[in-house]
Design a protein around this motif. Structure first.
Motif, PDB file in Angstrom:
ATOM      1  N   UNK A   1     -48.981  30.139   5.297  1.00  0.00           N
ATOM      2  CA  UNK A   1     -50.002  29.318   5.938  1.00  0.00           C
ATOM      3  C   UNK A   1     -49.613  28.811   7.310  1.00  0.00           C
ATOM      4  N   UNK A   2     -48.323  28.844   7.628  1.00  0.00           N
ATOM      5  CA  UNK A   2     -47.897  28.425   8.964  1.00  0.00           C
ATOM      6  C   UNK A   2     -48.240  29.467  10.026  1.00  0.00           C
ATOM      7  N   UNK A   3     -48.418  30.713   9.602  1.00  0.00           N
ATOM      8  CA  UNK A   3     -48.643  31.795  10.560  1.00  0.00           C
ATOM      9  C   UNK A   3     -49.994  32.478  10.406  1.00  0.00           C
ATOM     10  N   UNK A   4     -50.793  32.047   9.461  1.00  0.00           N
ATOM     11  CA  UNK A   4     -52.100  32.653   9.252  1.00  0.00           C
ATOM     12  C   UNK A   4     -53.042  31.579   8.726  1.00  0.00           C
ATOM     13  N   UNK A   5     -54.234  31.523   9.281  1.00  0.00           N
ATOM     14  CA  UNK A   5     -55.198  30.521   8.842  1.00  0.00           C
ATOM     15  C   UNK A   5     -55.979  31.063   7.654  1.00  0.00           C
ATOM     16  N   UNK A   6     -55.453  30.819   6.466  1.00  0.00           N
ATOM     17  CA  UNK A   6     -56.134  31.282   5.261  1.00  0.00           C
ATOM     18  C   UNK A   6     -56.851  30.152   4.533  1.00  0.00           C
ATOM     19  N   UNK A   7     -56.917  28.963   5.114  1.00  0.00           N
ATOM     20  CA  UNK A   7     -57.624  27.849   4.475  1.00  0.00           C
ATOM     21  C   UNK A   7     -59.130  28.044   4.517  1.00  0.00           C
ATOM     22  N   UNK A   8     -59.598  28.989   5.295  1.00  0.00           N
ATOM     23  CA  UNK A   8     -61.036  29.271   5.326  1.00  0.00           C
ATOM     24  C   UNK A   8     -61.459  30.141   4.154  1.00  0.00           C
ATOM     25  N   UNK A   9     -60.501  30.685   3.433  1.00  0.00           N
ATOM     26  CA  UNK A   9     -60.805  31.559   2.304  1.00  0.00           C
ATOM     27  C   UNK A   9     -60.847  30.741   1.008  1.00  0.00           C
ATOM     28  N   UNK A  10     -61.660  31.197   0.086  1.00  0.00           N
ATOM     29  CA  UNK A  10     -61.838  30.506  -1.188  1.00  0.00           C
ATOM     30  C   UNK A  10     -60.532  30.433  -1.987  1.00  0.00           C
ATOM     31  N   UNK A  11     -59.738  31.493  -1.929  1.00  0.00           N
ATOM     32  CA  UNK A  11     -58.515  31.548  -2.741  1.00  0.00           C
ATOM     33  C   UNK A  11     -57.525  30.452  -2.339  1.00  0.00           C
ATOM     34  N   UNK A  12     -57.536  30.032  -1.079  1.00  0.00           N
ATOM     35  CA  UNK A  12     -56.657  28.939  -0.648  1.00  0.00           C
ATOM     36  C   UNK A  12     -56.953  27.680  -1.441  1.00  0.00           C
ATOM     37  N   UNK A  13     -58.224  27.382  -1.622  1.00  0.00           N
ATOM     38  CA  UNK A  13     -58.600  26.147  -2.309  1.00  0.00           C
ATOM     39  C   UNK A  13     -58.381  26.255  -3.813  1.00  0.00           C
ATOM     40  N   UNK A  14     -58.472  27.446  -4.355  1.00  0.00           N
ATOM     41  CA  UNK A  14     -58.117  27.647  -5.765  1.00  0.00           C
ATOM     42  C   UNK A  14     -56.628  27.390  -5.946  1.00  0.00           C
ATOM     43  N   UNK A  15     -55.813  27.965  -5.072  1.00  0.00           N
ATOM     44  CA  UNK A  15     -54.370  27.747  -5.165  1.00  0.00           C
ATOM     45  C   UNK A  15     -54.010  26.297  -4.869  1.00  0.00           C
ATOM     46  N   UNK A  16     -54.724  25.664  -3.949  1.00  0.00           N
ATOM     47  CA  UNK A  16     -54.490  24.246  -3.687  1.00  0.00           C
ATOM     48  C   UNK A  16     -54.774  23.404  -4.929  1.00  0.00           C
ATOM     49  N   UNK A  17     -55.824  23.749  -5.660  1.00  0.00           N
ATOM     50  CA  UNK A  17     -56.126  22.997  -6.885  1.00  0.00           C
ATOM     51  C   UNK A  17     -55.044  23.202  -7.936  1.00  0.00           C
TER      52      UNK A  17
END
Length: 88
Positions: free
Chosen positions: A51-67
């Protein structure tokens, strides 16, 4: 785009939101290391580094993994204790 989760979250939603997201992630890593779940901690650290080198927070899977991080950091110990208490 800055191509970094922390910078893009900070510019879109404010620095406090970005810090809150990364606080949850780092707390989950801390919990995993304290439980000697080193494989889980390694996955979490790798996810943070990507996540430091790619903006993947716009993807749904980021928020699934965050949960999943959130659950692991704040609730997984309570669930284990409840399961142990029910079996006794």
């Amino acid at each position: 785009e800055a191509h970094s989760n922390i910078f893009d979250l900070g510019t879109q939603f404010g620095i406090f939101f970005a810090l809150a997201v990364y606080y949850v992630m780092l707390k989950a890593v801390y919990v995993a290391v304290n439980r000697h779940d080193f494989f889980v901690a390694a996955f979490m650290i790798a996810f943070i580094i990507v996540g430091l080198f790619h903006y993947n927070a716009r993807h749904f899977i980021f928020w699934v993994e965050f949960s999943i991080f959130y659950y692991y950091a704040f609730y997984s110990n309570n669930t284990k204790q409840n399961l142990l208490n029910k079996t006794e």
